[in-house]
Design an enzyme around this catalytic site. Structure first.
Site, PDB file in Angstrom:
ATOM      1  N   ASN A 115      -7.440  -4.713   0.516  1.00 55.62           N
ATOM      2  CA  ASN A 115      -8.553  -5.064  -0.378  1.00 55.62           C
ATOM      3  C   ASN A 115      -9.136  -3.821  -1.072  1.00 55.62           C
ATOM      4  O   ASN A 115      -8.507  -2.767  -1.080  1.00 55.62           O
ATOM      5  CB  ASN A 115      -9.622  -5.870   0.352  1.00 55.62           C
ATOM      6  CG  ASN A 115     -10.206  -6.959  -0.550  1.00 55.62           C
ATOM      7  OD1 ASN A 115     -10.757  -6.650  -1.598  1.00 55.62           O
ATOM      8  ND2 ASN A 115     -10.059  -8.207  -0.163  1.00 55.62           N
ATOM      9  N   HIS A 141      -5.704  -2.269  -2.107  1.00 54.85           N
ATOM     10  CA  HIS A 141      -4.549  -2.386  -1.206  1.00 54.85           C
ATOM     11  C   HIS A 141      -3.857  -1.054  -0.896  1.00 54.85           C
ATOM     12  O   HIS A 141      -2.616  -0.952  -0.914  1.00 54.85           O
ATOM     13  CB  HIS A 141      -3.538  -3.377  -1.775  1.00 54.85           C
ATOM     14  CG  HIS A 141      -4.036  -4.798  -1.835  1.00 54.85           C
ATOM     15  ND1 HIS A 141      -4.986  -5.307  -0.969  1.00 54.85           N
ATOM     16  CD2 HIS A 141      -3.714  -5.827  -2.681  1.00 54.85           C
ATOM     17  CE1 HIS A 141      -5.215  -6.585  -1.255  1.00 54.85           C
ATOM     18  NE2 HIS A 141      -4.471  -6.915  -2.284  1.00 54.85           N
ATOM     19  N   HIS A 214       0.137  -9.919   3.225  1.00 54.77           N
ATOM     20  CA  HIS A 214      -0.277 -10.512   1.957  1.00 54.77           C
ATOM     21  C   HIS A 214       0.666 -11.635   1.517  1.00 54.77           C
ATOM     22  O   HIS A 214       1.085 -11.692   0.356  1.00 54.77           O
ATOM     23  CB  HIS A 214      -0.343  -9.406   0.900  1.00 54.77           C
ATOM     24  CG  HIS A 214      -1.280  -9.678  -0.216  1.00 54.77           C
ATOM     25  ND1 HIS A 214      -0.986 -10.541  -1.241  1.00 54.77           N
ATOM     26  CD2 HIS A 214      -2.516  -9.202  -0.476  1.00 54.77           C
ATOM     27  CE1 HIS A 214      -2.000 -10.562  -2.088  1.00 54.77           C
ATOM     28  NE2 HIS A 214      -2.945  -9.766  -1.647  1.00 54.77           N
ATOM     29  N   ASP A 286     -11.504 -15.616  -4.836  1.00 58.27           N
ATOM     30  CA  ASP A 286     -10.958 -14.288  -4.527  1.00 58.27           C
ATOM     31  C   ASP A 286     -12.041 -13.541  -3.748  1.00 58.27           C
ATOM     32  O   ASP A 286     -12.596 -12.564  -4.222  1.00 58.27           O
ATOM     33  CB  ASP A 286     -10.574 -13.560  -5.825  1.00 58.27           C
ATOM     34  CG  ASP A 286      -9.660 -12.366  -5.579  1.00 58.27           C
ATOM     35  OD1 ASP A 286      -9.416 -12.052  -4.401  1.00 58.27           O
ATOM     36  OD2 ASP A 286      -9.203 -11.761  -6.569  1.00 58.27           O
ATOM     37  N   GLU A 349      -5.773 -13.600   3.718  1.00 56.45           N
ATOM     38  CA  GLU A 349      -5.555 -12.274   4.283  1.00 56.45           C
ATOM     39  C   GLU A 349      -6.631 -11.976   5.323  1.00 56.45           C
ATOM     40  O   GLU A 349      -7.791 -11.778   4.978  1.00 56.45           O
ATOM     41  CB  GLU A 349      -5.614 -11.229   3.164  1.00 56.45           C
ATOM     42  CG  GLU A 349      -4.685 -11.516   2.008  1.00 56.45           C
ATOM     43  CD  GLU A 349      -5.278 -11.097   0.661  1.00 56.45           C
ATOM     44  OE1 GLU A 349      -5.663  -9.924   0.513  1.00 56.45           O
ATOM     45  OE2 GLU A 349      -5.371 -11.948  -0.233  1.00 56.45           O
TER      46      GLU A 349
HETATM   47  C1  BGC Z   1      -6.855  -9.619  -4.243  1.00 53.72           C
HETATM   48  C2  BGC Z   1      -6.666 -10.104  -5.667  1.00 53.72           C
HETATM   49  C3  BGC Z   1      -5.426  -9.469  -6.210  1.00 53.72           C
HETATM   50  C4  BGC Z   1      -4.270  -9.823  -5.327  1.00 53.72           C
HETATM   51  C5  BGC Z   1      -2.982  -9.187  -5.774  1.00 53.72           C
HETATM   52  C6  BGC Z   1      -5.652 -10.029  -3.460  1.00 53.72           C
HETATM   53  O1  BGC Z   1      -5.773  -9.582  -2.152  1.00 53.72           O
HETATM   54  O2  BGC Z   1      -8.025 -10.108  -3.673  1.00 53.72           O
HETATM   55  O3  BGC Z   1      -7.778  -9.766  -6.453  1.00 53.72           O
HETATM   56  O4  BGC Z   1      -5.191  -9.891  -7.520  1.00 53.72           O
HETATM   57  O5  BGC Z   1      -4.527  -9.412  -4.017  1.00 53.72           O
HETATM   58  O6  BGC Z   1      -3.100  -7.841  -5.883  1.00 53.72           O
END
Ligand code: BGC
Length: 384
Positions: A115, A141, A214, A286, A349
């Site tokens: 995140n 991430h 993910h 989200d 997640e």
């Molecule tokens: C995020 C999204 C993102 C996605 C892909 C998710 O964990 O919260 O905002 O677009 O991952 O990167």
């Protein structure tokens, strides 16, 4: 109906056929032992070979590649026993290397910090650290070359009732701006109808860590269309509202009376276009939900009324990010060659809260030398 191994059913039919043709006692066949095999998935431009491990147990089959520790396929039966791949992904290594990051991070292990971290900056023990900004204006991430892009060292394991794949990666001090040499281990274990993921990490300097997987789920089958009809239940009375860049404001808000309330099973799409500011920021869901209770407990359940598949997710983590696949925009074609559009998969997640290093009131993500980071999440499948 509880998932009954296909093999058992076939054995049942064979037994019936045997009884019809002769009266001799049919041989009783034991359920197949969990198994793990590997094949070459591809080779990176530097010559590194990427292996794909196939884990089977009962009716489940999971395929994991050493690049990013990615769950590349997960095949599970529907209520009629028909198998389908229920995770989004790509058919080959090039797809993951070229389109997954920047991109959707399909199936990948995320680290060092799942995140967002606001503006890619945090201060720990008086020292300020800077991370790559890869989701303007934030770091997402683990940065541009996070754990999802690393080739993990794989060690398969097998006992009479489970198979596992241990993945090891050592992240050097300062990689992607994070302090400390981080030794990370992720173990995928397939047992019965559940895939369990155990994460462990140690460091030689104080650092922050937040690991997750993910995977994007489509219980109707990858490439078959949207998930807005899936029913979702989240064991959470609160969530962390975000600003327009999807960074938590610091508030812990009740879900009651809002489209964020999934305490009872509710169709994902039922309120996704409601006039609710939080839904506008990320074009859908989200957000991080604050899980009720503590210890290893049920966090989320998704069910697909058509196929009857049900996914139950349990974790010891304090939060879960529910992302409704909002940024899938039709530019990617997945494992079975179908186009992925908005809402064609959902991610759940398990995690510590986003941007925790900048929110002292959130549960801490700090890991110090001598401590061991340990967390587990399980994905259990059934169909009825
Ligand atoms: C995020 C999204 C993102 C996605 C892909 C998710 O964990 O919260 O905002 O677009 O991952 O990167």
């Amino acid at each position: 109906m509880l998932i009954r191994p296909m093999r058992t059913r076939l054995v049942g039919l064979a037994m019936l056929a045997g009884l019809m043709t002769s009266f001799s006692a049919p041989a009783v066949e034991a359920a197949p032992r969990p198994d793990i095999t590997k094949d070459l998935f591809g080779t990176l431009s530097d010559g590194t070979q990427v292996w794909r491990y196939t884990l089977t147990s009962g009716v489940l089959r999971v395929r994991i590649i050493t690049y990013g520790g990615i769950v590349q396929r997960l095949d599970a039966p529907d209520k009629h026993g028909h198998q389908a791949n229920v995770v989004l992904g790509f058919p080959d290594l090039a797809g993951y290397v070229e389109k997954n990051n920047p991109g959707p991070y399909f199936g990948a292990l995320i680290g060092r910090y799942a995140n967002r971290i606001a503006k890619g900056t945090f201060t720990l023990d008086g020292k300020t650290y800077h991370l790559p900004i890869n989701n303007d204006p934030n770091s997402l991430h683990g940065g541009t070359k996070g754990f999802d892009t690393k080739v993990w060292n794989a060690t398969p394991g097998r006992t009479s009732d489970e198979v596992s794949l241990r993945l090891d990666y050592t992240s050097p001090d300062g990689e992607m701006g994070y302090p400390g040499t981080l030794k990370a281990t992720t173990t995928y274990t397939l047992r019965g109808s559940a895939l369990r993921v155990d994460y462990q990490a140690t460091t030689d300097k104080a650092t922050v860590v937040n690991l997750t997987n993910h995977s994007y789920w489509n219980l109707g089958g990858e490439g078959t269309g949207g998930i807005y009809g899936n029913r979702l239940q989240l064991n959470a009375s609160h969530y962390t509202p975000v600003d327009s860049t999807l960074i938590p404001t610091g508030q812990i808000a009740p879900v009651a009376g809002t489209p964020m309330d999934f305490r009872r099973p509710t169709a994902v799409g039922a309120r996704i276009r409601d006039d609710f500011q939080q839904l506008a920021y990320g074009q859908g869901y989200d957000h991080n939900w604050v899980l009720d209770g503590s210890g290893f407990r049920l966090a989320a359940r998704v069910s697909d009324p058509d196929s009857g598949r049900v996914l139950s997710i349990s974790t010891d983590q304090p939060g879960i990010q529910f992302y409704s696949g909002n940024f899938l925009d039709g530019t990617l074609y997945g494992t079975s060659g179908h186009q992925y559009r908005q809402g064609d998969g959902l991610a759940l997640e398990t995690q510590h809260f986003p941007d925790s290093p900048n929110h002292p009131a959130f549960p801490s993500t700090v890991l110090r030398p001598g401590q061991t980071y340990r967390t587990a999440t399980s994905f259990a499948f059934s169909a009825h």
